[in-house]
Motif scaffolding. Structure first.
Motif, PDB file in Angstrom:
ATOM      1  N   UNK A   1       5.397   1.244   5.707  1.00  0.00           N
ATOM      2  CA  UNK A   1       4.727   2.159   4.802  1.00  0.00           C
ATOM      3  C   UNK A   1       5.406   2.362   3.462  1.00  0.00           C
ATOM      4  N   UNK A   2       6.326   1.481   3.107  1.00  0.00           N
ATOM      5  CA  UNK A   2       7.018   1.622   1.821  1.00  0.00           C
ATOM      6  C   UNK A   2       6.100   1.193   0.680  1.00  0.00           C
ATOM      7  N   UNK A   3       5.985   2.012  -0.345  1.00  0.00           N
ATOM      8  CA  UNK A   3       5.119   1.672  -1.476  1.00  0.00           C
ATOM      9  C   UNK A   3       5.804   0.699  -2.430  1.00  0.00           C
ATOM     10  N   UNK A   4       5.005   0.126  -3.333  1.00  0.00           N
ATOM     11  CA  UNK A   4       5.537  -0.705  -4.416  1.00  0.00           C
ATOM     12  C   UNK A   4       5.120  -0.052  -5.730  1.00  0.00           C
ATOM     13  N   UNK A   5       5.477  -0.660  -6.836  1.00  0.00           N
ATOM     14  CA  UNK A   5       5.062  -0.152  -8.149  1.00  0.00           C
ATOM     15  C   UNK A   5       3.545  -0.240  -8.308  1.00  0.00           C
ATOM     16  N   UNK A   6       2.906  -1.092  -7.548  1.00  0.00           N
ATOM     17  CA  UNK A   6       1.454  -1.279  -7.621  1.00  0.00           C
ATOM     18  C   UNK A   6       0.704  -0.249  -6.784  1.00  0.00           C
ATOM     19  N   UNK A   7       1.368   0.347  -5.807  1.00  0.00           N
ATOM     20  CA  UNK A   7       0.719   1.282  -4.893  1.00  0.00           C
ATOM     21  C   UNK A   7       0.213   2.497  -5.665  1.00  0.00           C
ATOM     22  N   UNK A   8      -1.093   2.742  -5.579  1.00  0.00           N
ATOM     23  CA  UNK A   8      -1.685   3.843  -6.321  1.00  0.00           C
ATOM     24  C   UNK A   8      -1.590   5.173  -5.598  1.00  0.00           C
ATOM     25  N   UNK A   9      -2.148   5.245  -4.413  1.00  0.00           N
ATOM     26  CA  UNK A   9      -2.212   6.490  -3.654  1.00  0.00           C
ATOM     27  C   UNK A   9      -1.109   6.493  -2.605  1.00  0.00           C
TER      28      UNK A   9
ATOM     29  N   UNK B   1      -1.086   1.754   2.655  1.00  0.00           N
ATOM     30  CA  UNK B   1      -1.062   0.732   1.605  1.00  0.00           C
ATOM     31  C   UNK B   1      -1.824  -0.499   2.079  1.00  0.00           C
ATOM     32  N   UNK B   2      -2.799  -0.899   1.285  1.00  0.00           N
ATOM     33  CA  UNK B   2      -3.570  -2.111   1.566  1.00  0.00           C
ATOM     34  C   UNK B   2      -2.935  -3.261   0.789  1.00  0.00           C
ATOM     35  N   UNK B   3      -2.729  -4.387   1.455  1.00  0.00           N
ATOM     36  CA  UNK B   3      -2.126  -5.539   0.783  1.00  0.00           C
ATOM     37  C   UNK B   3      -3.186  -6.314   0.009  1.00  0.00           C
TER      38      UNK B   3
ATOM     39  N   UNK C   1       9.866 -17.512   1.649  1.00  0.00           N
ATOM     40  CA  UNK C   1       9.587 -17.220   3.060  1.00  0.00           C
ATOM     41  C   UNK C   1      10.436 -16.050   3.554  1.00  0.00           C
ATOM     42  N   UNK C   2      11.727 -16.049   3.232  1.00  0.00           N
ATOM     43  CA  UNK C   2      12.580 -14.918   3.637  1.00  0.00           C
ATOM     44  C   UNK C   2      12.068 -13.621   3.013  1.00  0.00           C
ATOM     45  N   UNK C   3      11.669 -13.689   1.752  1.00  0.00           N
ATOM     46  CA  UNK C   3      11.181 -12.496   1.063  1.00  0.00           C
ATOM     47  C   UNK C   3       9.884 -11.995   1.691  1.00  0.00           C
ATOM     48  N   UNK C   4       8.996 -12.886   2.049  1.00  0.00           N
ATOM     49  CA  UNK C   4       7.721 -12.484   2.662  1.00  0.00           C
ATOM     50  C   UNK C   4       7.961 -11.789   3.999  1.00  0.00           C
ATOM     51  N   UNK C   5       8.867 -12.318   4.808  1.00  0.00           N
ATOM     52  CA  UNK C   5       9.165 -11.692   6.099  1.00  0.00           C
ATOM     53  C   UNK C   5       9.635 -10.255   5.891  1.00  0.00           C
ATOM     54  N   UNK C   6      10.540 -10.048   4.941  1.00  0.00           N
ATOM     55  CA  UNK C   6      11.032  -8.688   4.669  1.00  0.00           C
ATOM     56  C   UNK C   6       9.955  -7.825   4.032  1.00  0.00           C
ATOM     57  N   UNK C   7       9.169  -8.415   3.132  1.00  0.00           N
ATOM     58  CA  UNK C   7       8.107  -7.666   2.447  1.00  0.00           C
ATOM     59  C   UNK C   7       7.069  -7.166   3.448  1.00  0.00           C
ATOM     60  N   UNK C   8       6.714  -7.992   4.409  1.00  0.00           N
ATOM     61  CA  UNK C   8       5.736  -7.560   5.414  1.00  0.00           C
ATOM     62  C   UNK C   8       6.308  -6.435   6.283  1.00  0.00           C
ATOM     63  N   UNK C   9       7.607  -6.471   6.540  1.00  0.00           N
ATOM     64  CA  UNK C   9       8.248  -5.369   7.277  1.00  0.00           C
ATOM     65  C   UNK C   9       8.242  -4.096   6.440  1.00  0.00           C
TER      66      UNK C   9
ATOM     67  N   UNK D   1      -3.051  -7.968  -5.806  1.00  0.00           N
ATOM     68  CA  UNK D   1      -2.164  -7.337  -6.793  1.00  0.00           C
ATOM     69  C   UNK D   1      -0.941  -6.736  -6.107  1.00  0.00           C
ATOM     70  N   UNK D   2      -1.137  -6.112  -4.958  1.00  0.00           N
ATOM     71  CA  UNK D   2      -0.020  -5.528  -4.208  1.00  0.00           C
ATOM     72  C   UNK D   2       0.943  -6.626  -3.747  1.00  0.00           C
ATOM     73  N   UNK D   3       0.405  -7.718  -3.240  1.00  0.00           N
ATOM     74  CA  UNK D   3       1.249  -8.838  -2.786  1.00  0.00           C
ATOM     75  C   UNK D   3       2.032  -9.406  -3.964  1.00  0.00           C
ATOM     76  N   UNK D   4       1.361  -9.626  -5.074  1.00  0.00           N
ATOM     77  CA  UNK D   4       2.037 -10.198  -6.250  1.00  0.00           C
ATOM     78  C   UNK D   4       3.148  -9.276  -6.750  1.00  0.00           C
ATOM     79  N   UNK D   5       2.906  -7.976  -6.740  1.00  0.00           N
ATOM     80  CA  UNK D   5       3.938  -7.034  -7.168  1.00  0.00           C
ATOM     81  C   UNK D   5       5.133  -7.075  -6.225  1.00  0.00           C
ATOM     82  N   UNK D   6       4.864  -7.087  -4.936  1.00  0.00           N
ATOM     83  CA  UNK D   6       5.949  -7.079  -3.954  1.00  0.00           C
ATOM     84  C   UNK D   6       6.734  -8.388  -3.951  1.00  0.00           C
ATOM     85  N   UNK D   7       6.116  -9.463  -4.418  1.00  0.00           N
ATOM     86  CA  UNK D   7       6.781 -10.773  -4.458  1.00  0.00           C
ATOM     87  C   UNK D   7       7.278 -11.132  -5.858  1.00  0.00           C
TER      88      UNK D   7
END
Length: 170
Positions: free
Chosen positions: A123-131, A136-138, A110-118, A141-147
Protein backbone atom coordinates in the motif's frame (compact mmCIF):
# COMPACT_ATOMS: atom_id res chain seq x y z
CA UNK A 1 45.07 -5.86 4.56
CA UNK A 2 45.16 -2.92 6.91
CA UNK A 3 42.12 -0.74 6.73
CA UNK A 4 39.85 -3.61 5.77
CA UNK A 5 36.66 -4.32 7.68
CA UNK A 6 35.05 -7.73 8.24
CA UNK A 7 31.68 -7.92 6.49
CA UNK A 8 29.15 -10.74 6.67
CA UNK A 9 26.73 -10.80 3.74
CA UNK A 10 23.91 -13.20 2.91
CA UNK A 11 23.75 -13.15 -0.88
CA UNK A 12 21.14 -15.24 -2.67
CA UNK A 13 20.80 -17.49 0.36
CA UNK A 14 24.54 -18.07 0.88
CA UNK A 15 26.63 -16.63 3.69
CA UNK A 16 29.84 -14.81 2.81
CA UNK A 17 32.45 -13.59 5.29
CA UNK A 18 34.60 -10.97 3.61
CA UNK A 19 37.29 -8.48 4.53
CA UNK A 20 36.69 -5.32 2.51
CA UNK A 21 38.03 -1.85 2.12
CA UNK A 22 35.18 0.35 3.44
CA UNK A 23 35.13 2.21 0.11
CA UNK A 24 34.09 -0.87 -1.89
CA UNK A 25 30.55 -0.54 -3.23
CA UNK A 26 28.12 -3.42 -2.95
CA UNK A 27 28.14 -3.58 -6.75
CA UNK A 28 31.91 -4.05 -6.90
CA UNK A 29 31.74 -6.54 -4.03
CA UNK A 30 29.14 -8.62 -5.88
CA UNK A 31 30.95 -8.51 -9.21
CA UNK A 32 34.61 -8.63 -8.18
CA UNK A 33 34.65 -10.47 -4.85
CA UNK A 34 31.70 -12.85 -5.26
CA UNK A 35 31.83 -13.17 -9.08
CA UNK A 36 28.11 -12.48 -9.43
CA UNK A 37 28.20 -10.55 -12.69
CA UNK A 38 24.48 -10.41 -13.45
CA UNK A 39 24.21 -7.07 -11.66
CA UNK A 40 25.43 -4.48 -14.15
CA UNK A 41 27.50 -1.35 -13.72
CA UNK A 42 25.86 1.32 -15.86
CA UNK A 43 26.52 4.87 -14.74
CA UNK A 44 28.18 4.15 -11.36
CA UNK A 45 26.35 7.26 -10.09
CA UNK A 46 22.93 5.91 -9.09
CA UNK A 47 21.18 7.44 -12.09
CA UNK A 48 20.37 4.44 -14.31
CA UNK A 49 19.23 1.58 -12.05
CA UNK A 50 21.18 -1.14 -13.91
CA UNK A 51 22.77 -2.10 -10.58
CA UNK A 52 19.49 -2.52 -8.67
CA UNK A 53 19.45 -5.39 -6.17
CA UNK A 54 17.29 -6.16 -3.16
CA UNK A 55 18.65 -5.56 0.35
CA UNK A 56 16.34 -7.00 3.00
CA UNK A 57 13.58 -6.83 0.36
CA UNK A 58 14.12 -3.16 -0.53
CA UNK A 59 15.50 -2.11 -3.89
CA UNK A 60 18.76 -0.23 -3.75
CA UNK A 61 21.35 1.09 -6.18
CA UNK A 62 24.27 -1.17 -5.35
CA UNK A 63 26.74 1.22 -7.01
CA UNK A 64 26.02 3.86 -4.34
CA UNK A 65 25.84 1.52 -1.35
CA UNK A 66 29.02 0.69 0.55
CA UNK A 67 29.24 -3.07 1.00
CA UNK A 68 30.10 -2.59 4.68
CA UNK A 69 26.72 -0.89 5.13
CA UNK A 70 25.07 -4.19 4.16
CA UNK A 71 26.72 -6.21 6.92
CA UNK A 72 24.23 -8.86 8.05
CA UNK A 73 21.68 -8.02 5.36
CA UNK A 74 20.00 -10.42 2.94
CA UNK A 75 21.00 -9.40 -0.58
CA UNK A 76 19.14 -10.80 -3.58
CA UNK A 77 20.53 -10.38 -7.09
CA UNK A 78 19.27 -11.34 -10.53
CA UNK A 79 21.05 -14.69 -10.22
CA UNK A 80 18.44 -15.75 -7.62
CA UNK A 81 15.36 -14.45 -9.43
CA UNK A 82 14.72 -17.62 -11.45
CA UNK A 83 14.18 -19.46 -8.14
CA UNK A 84 12.08 -16.64 -6.69
CA UNK A 85 8.38 -17.18 -7.53
CA UNK A 86 7.61 -13.58 -8.40
CA UNK A 87 11.02 -13.05 -10.01
CA UNK A 88 10.49 -16.03 -12.31
CA UNK A 89 7.06 -14.70 -13.33
CA UNK A 90 8.56 -11.28 -14.10
CA UNK A 91 11.26 -12.90 -16.23
CA UNK A 92 8.64 -14.86 -18.18
CA UNK A 93 6.54 -11.72 -18.68
CA UNK A 94 9.63 -9.86 -19.95
CA UNK A 95 10.05 -12.53 -22.60
CA UNK A 96 6.37 -12.54 -23.53
CA UNK A 97 6.14 -8.74 -23.85
CA UNK A 98 9.62 -8.00 -25.23
CA UNK A 99 10.57 -6.09 -22.09
CA UNK A 100 14.20 -6.08 -23.11
CA UNK A 101 16.27 -5.45 -26.20
CA UNK A 102 20.01 -5.32 -25.53
CA UNK A 103 19.39 -6.73 -22.03
CA UNK A 104 21.87 -4.56 -20.19
CA UNK A 105 19.27 -2.96 -17.90
CA UNK A 106 17.17 -6.11 -17.55
CA UNK A 107 18.66 -7.45 -14.32
CA UNK A 108 18.09 -4.13 -12.56
CA UNK A 109 14.61 -3.79 -14.07
CA UNK A 110 13.56 -7.25 -12.87
CA UNK A 111 14.90 -6.75 -9.33
CA UNK A 112 13.21 -3.34 -9.20
CA UNK A 113 9.87 -4.74 -10.40
CA UNK A 114 9.90 -7.46 -7.73
CA UNK A 115 10.44 -4.84 -5.01
CA UNK A 116 8.01 -2.37 -6.61
CA UNK A 117 5.22 -4.95 -6.64
CA UNK A 118 5.89 -5.64 -2.94
CA UNK A 119 5.73 -1.89 -2.24
CA UNK A 120 2.41 -1.73 -4.09
CA UNK A 121 1.08 -4.78 -2.24
CA UNK A 122 2.02 -3.07 1.04
CA UNK A 123 0.00 0.00 0.00
CA UNK A 124 2.93 2.40 -0.34
CA UNK A 125 2.09 5.38 -2.56
CA UNK A 126 4.26 6.92 -5.27
CA UNK A 127 4.51 10.50 -6.52
CA UNK A 128 1.83 9.55 -9.07
CA UNK A 129 -0.65 8.28 -6.46
CA UNK A 130 -3.54 10.73 -6.32
CA UNK A 131 -5.86 9.56 -3.56
CA UNK A 132 -3.96 8.34 -0.53
CA UNK A 133 -7.14 7.06 1.11
CA UNK A 134 -8.00 4.59 -1.68
CA UNK A 135 -6.18 1.44 -2.78
CA UNK A 136 -3.49 2.25 -5.34
CA UNK A 137 -4.29 1.02 -8.84
CA UNK A 138 -1.28 0.16 -10.99
CA UNK A 139 -2.11 2.26 -14.02
CA UNK A 140 0.51 2.69 -16.72
CA UNK A 141 1.36 6.10 -15.26
CA UNK A 142 1.72 4.60 -11.78
CA UNK A 143 3.99 1.82 -13.09
CA UNK A 144 6.14 4.29 -15.03
CA UNK A 145 6.51 6.53 -11.98
CA UNK A 146 7.46 3.62 -9.73
CA UNK A 147 10.01 2.39 -12.30
CA UNK A 148 11.46 5.85 -13.06
CA UNK A 149 14.76 4.96 -11.38
CA UNK A 150 15.46 2.26 -13.96
CA UNK A 151 16.43 3.51 -17.39
CA UNK A 152 16.41 1.54 -20.63
CA UNK A 153 18.66 2.96 -23.33
CA UNK A 154 16.86 0.87 -25.95
CA UNK A 155 13.45 2.27 -25.05
CA UNK A 156 11.69 -1.01 -24.22
CA UNK A 157 9.42 0.81 -21.76
CA UNK A 158 6.14 -0.30 -23.35
CA UNK A 159 7.15 -3.94 -23.04
CA UNK A 160 8.34 -3.40 -19.47
CA UNK A 161 5.04 -1.77 -18.48
CA UNK A 162 3.10 -4.59 -20.20
CA UNK A 163 5.15 -7.17 -18.29
CA UNK A 164 4.44 -5.44 -14.97
CA UNK A 165 0.71 -5.23 -15.81
CA UNK A 166 0.63 -8.95 -16.58
CA UNK A 167 2.40 -9.98 -13.37
CA UNK A 168 0.45 -7.52 -11.20
CA UNK A 169 -2.84 -8.73 -12.65
CA UNK A 170 -2.06 -12.41 -12.02
Amino acid sequence: MTGHIPVHLHVNGQAHDLSLDPRVSLLDCLREHLRLTGTKKGCDQGACGACTVLADGERINSCLTPAVQCDGMEIVTIEAMAGHGLGARVQEAFQTHDGFQCGYCTSGQICSIVAMLAEHRDGRPSAETGDLTAPVVLTDAEIRERMAGNLCRCGAYNGIVAAVREVAGA
